[in-house]
Design an enzyme around this catalytic site. Sequence first.
Site, short mmCIF file in Angstrom:
data_model
loop_
_atom_site.label_atom_id
_atom_site.label_comp_id
_atom_site.label_asym_id
_atom_site.label_seq_id
_atom_site.Cartn_x
_atom_site.Cartn_y
_atom_site.Cartn_z
CD GLU A 90 -2.84 1.32 0.18
OE1 GLU A 90 -3.32 2.44 -0.03
OE2 GLU A 90 -3.16 0.32 -0.49
CE1 TYR A 93 7.77 10.17 1.50
CE2 TYR A 93 8.19 9.92 3.85
CZ TYR A 93 8.17 10.70 2.71
OH TYR A 93 8.56 12.02 2.77
N GLY A 102 19.72 3.26 0.67
CA GLY A 102 19.25 1.93 0.31
C GLY A 102 18.08 1.44 1.15
CG ASN A 131 6.78 9.03 -7.79
OD1 ASN A 131 7.95 9.39 -7.90
ND2 ASN A 131 6.26 8.61 -6.66
CE1 TYR A 138 8.86 1.20 -5.83
CE2 TYR A 138 7.34 2.39 -7.21
CZ TYR A 138 7.83 2.09 -5.96
OH TYR A 138 7.28 2.68 -4.85
#
Length: 172
Positions: A90, A93, A102, A131, A138
Amino acid sequence: MTTTLAGGAVLRAARPGDEPGILACIRELAEYEREPDAVETTEADLTAALFGETPAVFAHVVERDGAVVGIAVWFLSFSTWTGRHGIYLEDLYVRADQRGHGYGQALLCRLAATAVERGFARVDWAVLDWNAPSIAFYRSLGAFPMDDWTGYRLTGDALVTTARGGAGADRV
């Protein structure tokens, strides 16, 4: 399991008392995502969700110098196609002043390890189209977008109306 990270930080499962730090990260994330007034969650909500009698939401935190500086809040999903659970991330951050050590990668690696250890099929999450730093991060891990899928959400009045059987519920 606790893992020591750069700068003396530790990665561990969330525990009671972490709620203020988790909520602070959630609020900072909402601000970053241009929705600073959208957070309704309270510390009490987090306590109930994460540490109640039958938690259905889980979290890992990065703690540095006694403060929560990064979070991964997640819950179980299920794939009818694979017949196995997965993890839905979800929120991921890391506070802006703590990036570059890291910590975000460590949080995602922990979730991936949890999925593998438990025989889960996958880890899923959503990212805002604008973003670019997160998308690049990712992709660097081998994650890919689900371009053929569009997420939908029922909330507010539409949720209530649909729950009552209205607004086109009979059209399917």
